[in-house]
Design a protein around this motif. Structure first.
Motif, short mmCIF file in Angstrom:
data_model
loop_
_atom_site.label_atom_id
_atom_site.label_comp_id
_atom_site.label_asym_id
_atom_site.label_seq_id
_atom_site.Cartn_x
_atom_site.Cartn_y
_atom_site.Cartn_z
N GLY A 1 73.10 19.06 32.09
CA GLY A 1 72.64 19.94 31.20
C GLY A 1 72.67 21.25 30.16
N ALA A 2 72.06 21.85 28.90
CA ALA A 2 71.83 23.10 28.37
C ALA A 2 72.47 23.83 30.01
CB ALA A 2 70.97 23.21 28.70
N THR A 3 73.28 24.69 30.09
CA THR A 3 73.99 25.02 30.99
C THR A 3 74.13 26.56 30.46
OG1 THR A 3 74.89 23.66 32.94
CG2 THR A 3 75.49 25.86 33.10
N ASP A 4 74.00 27.73 31.19
CA ASP A 4 73.94 29.11 30.89
C ASP A 4 75.51 30.06 30.67
OD1 ASP A 4 73.11 31.60 29.94
OD2 ASP A 4 72.04 32.42 31.76
N THR A 5 76.29 29.01 29.90
CA THR A 5 77.16 29.76 29.59
C THR A 5 77.73 30.42 28.62
OG1 THR A 5 78.06 27.44 28.71
CG2 THR A 5 78.32 27.61 31.50
N GLU A 6 79.06 30.33 28.00
CA GLU A 6 79.46 30.67 26.67
C GLU A 6 79.43 29.41 25.36
OE1 GLU A 6 82.70 33.68 26.75
OE2 GLU A 6 81.72 34.73 28.67
#
Length: 92
Positions: free
Chosen positions: A9-14
Motif C-alpha cells: 500500500g502507500a508507503t512513506d518513501t520518495e
C-alpha cells in the motif's frame, strides 16, 4: 526457494515525489506506512515461506473490501486518491 509477494500500500518513501504525485491525496497523506515496518513484514513473510503478505491494517482492510466491493467502485476510490490536484491545497 520461496517467492513472496509484498503488498505494502502507500508507503512513506520518495516514490510519490519521484512520480510527480506530491499534489495527490495519497501523496500528501501523513499516515503512509513506515518503510522499515513494511520491509520487516515482507522479510518475515518470506522467511516464513508465505506466498504473500499485506502490510498494515488499513491495507488489509482494503484487500478484504476488494473481495466484496464492485471493481468500478474500487477504481473510482483509487482514482480519487491518485488524481493530480486531489491533495490539500495551502490557502494561507
Amino acid at each position: 526457494m520461496t517467492l513472496t509477494t509484498l503488498m505494502p500500500g502507500a508507503t512513506d518513501t520518495e516514490f510519490f515525489n519521484r512520480a510527480g504525485m506530491d499534489d495527490t491525496s495519497v501523496g500528501q497523506d501523513d499516515k503512509k506506512a513506515d518503510p522499515a515496518k513494511v520491509a520487516k513484514d515482507g522479510w518475515d513473510a518470506m522467511m516464513a515461506g508465505k506466498g504473500h503478505i499485506t502490510s498494515g491494517l488499513k491495507n488489509k482492510l482494503q484487500v478484504a473490501a476488494a473481495g466484496v466491493v464492485p471493481q468500478a467502485v474500487l477504481a473510482e476510490m483509487h482514482r480519487g486518491m491518485a488524481e493530480p490536484g486531489s491533495g490539500k491545497t495551502d490557502k494561507s
